[in-house]
Design an enzyme around this catalytic site. Structure first.
Site, short mmCIF file in Angstrom:
data_model
loop_
_atom_site.label_atom_id
_atom_site.label_comp_id
_atom_site.label_asym_id
_atom_site.label_seq_id
_atom_site.Cartn_x
_atom_site.Cartn_y
_atom_site.Cartn_z
N SER A 158 -11.01 -0.92 -1.08
CA SER A 158 -9.73 -0.98 -0.35
C SER A 158 -9.94 -1.42 1.09
O SER A 158 -9.03 -2.03 1.70
CB SER A 158 -9.06 0.39 -0.35
OG SER A 158 -8.51 0.70 -1.59
N ASP A 217 0.84 -1.20 0.00
CA ASP A 217 0.00 0.00 0.00
C ASP A 217 0.87 1.25 0.00
O ASP A 217 1.98 1.25 -0.54
CB ASP A 217 -0.94 -0.04 1.22
CG ASP A 217 -2.30 0.56 0.93
OD1 ASP A 217 -2.38 1.80 0.78
OD2 ASP A 217 -3.28 -0.19 0.86
N HIS A 256 -3.89 6.16 3.45
CA HIS A 256 -4.60 5.00 2.93
C HIS A 256 -4.08 3.70 3.54
O HIS A 256 -4.86 2.88 4.03
CB HIS A 256 -4.47 4.97 1.40
CG HIS A 256 -5.30 3.94 0.72
ND1 HIS A 256 -4.88 2.64 0.56
CD2 HIS A 256 -6.53 4.02 0.15
CE1 HIS A 256 -5.82 1.96 -0.09
NE2 HIS A 256 -6.83 2.78 -0.35
#
Length: 276
Positions: A236, A46, A86
Site C-alpha cells: 500500500s 482508499d 490507512h
C-alpha cells in the site's frame, strides 16, 4: 491492509521527513523532488484522509465518499478499526514524493477494511472525469471484478495512469486489481502493479511478488490522523512512492504511456532515470 501494523507516534510535519532519507535515496528521488509535481492530480482511492493534518492540508482537493454516499472523504471510525489511518498514511507518502501535486481523496473502504467493487469502479470513473492524471489503488483482493476492469479500461482510454499495490499475501502474482495491469493488454499500457521491498532491496516474506515495478514499502514514516506520524509497511505504501515519481515525470512533460512502459521491467524504481 497494513502488512505489519507497527505504529510509532511522533509530531506532525509539513515537509519530507528526515527519517525517510534512506528509502528516498534508494530510489534516487531526492534531487528529482525539486520538480515537485506541480499541475498533476493524483486520485487516491482508499479509506479517506484527515483533511486537517498539517502535512496534507495544502494538497488535498474536495473528494467524495462512496461508502456513505456523500461529499465527505474524511477518515471514519477510530483507532480500534482495522483500516483507520490507512488513506491518510498513503496520502502522506504521495505528498512527500511529489509535494506540489494535488490529491483527490475518494473513500471506497469501510472502517473494517472491506470495500465494494462497484464503489471502486465508480471512483475510478469519477477520478478520470474530474481530471486526475494518476490513480493510486492501495487496495488488493483475491477476486477480480469485471466492473473494475471496465473502469480501468475507461481510464486507459483517457490516458490516465493507474498504479496498484500487488498485495501482502506473499504470493507469486499480484492480486486484483493489480493483476490486470500488465503489458499483455491495453490496461498495462497505462497501468503498473507495485511490489514492496525493504531498504536493502529484499522482498519481505509478506510481499506479493510479480509486480511490474518494485518500490520501498517497509518502515515508511508518513502521516496519521490527529496530526501524528506512523511507521507503515506494505505494498500500500510502495504504490504511492511510484505514483509520486510518475507525478514528477508528468510535470516535466513526459508521456504517460512511455512512463508506464519504462517502469514495467520488474526492477526497483529509479526516479532519476525516469526523469531523463
Amino acid at each position: 491492509m497494513w502488512a505489519e501494523g507497527a505504529r510509532l507516534w511522533g509530531e506532525g510535519g509539513t515537509s519530507v521527513l528526515s527519517s525517510n532519507t534512506a528509502w528516498l535515496q534508494q530510489v534516487k528521488a531526492q534531487e528529482a523532488q525539486a520538480q515537485a509535481g506541480k499541475g498533476v492530480t493524483i486520485a487516491l482511492l482508499d479509506s479517506g484522509v484527515d483533511f486537517t493534518h498539517p502535512m496534507l492540508r495544502s494538497v488535498l482537493l474536495p473528494g467524495h465518499d462512496f461508502v456513505d454516499a456523500d461529499g465527505n472523504a474524511s477518515e471514519q471510525g477510530n483507532e480500534t478499526d482495522l483500516i483507520y489511518g490507512h488513506g491518510t498514511a498513503v496520502a502522506g507518502v504521495l505528498q512527500q514524493m511529489a509535494p506540489a501535486a494535488r490529491i483527490l481523496p475518494l473513500r471506497v473502504l469501510g472502517t473494517d477494511g472491506s470495500g465494494q467493487a462497484a464503489h471502486v469502479a465508480q471512483a475510478i470513473r469519477l477520478a478520470v472525469d474530474e481530471g486526475a492524471h494518476i490513480i493510486n489503488l492501495s487496495v488488493a483482493g483475491p477476486v477480480s471484478s469485471e466492473g473494475v476492469r471496465a473502469a480501468l479500461q475507461y481510464a486507459a482510454s483517457r490516458n490516465v495512469l493507474v498504479v496498484a499495490a500487488s498485495g501482502n499475501n506473499g504470493g507469486s502474482a499480484p492480486q486484483a486489481p493489480a493483476d490486470a495491469l500488465n503489458h499483455k493488454n491495453r490496461l498495462g499500457d497505462f497501468g503498473l502493479s507495485v511490489t514492496a521491498v525493504d531498504q536493502s532491496g529484499h522482498l519481505p516474506l509478506w510481499s506479493t511478488r510479480g509486480g511490474e515495478v518494485q518500490a520501498p514499502g517497509v518502515n515508511i514514516h508518513t502521516a496519521y490522523p490527529g496530526g501524528r506520524l506512523v511507521t507503515a509497511s506494505g505494498s500500500s505504501f510502495a504504490a504511492p512512492v511510484v505514483c509520486g515519481a510518475l507525478a514528477l515525470a508528468l510535470a516535466q512533460g513526459k508521456e504517460a504511456q512511455t512512463l508506464a512502459a519504462q517502469l514495467s521491467s520488474g526492477r526497483l524504481l529509479d526516479v532519476e532515470a525516469l526523469l531523463k
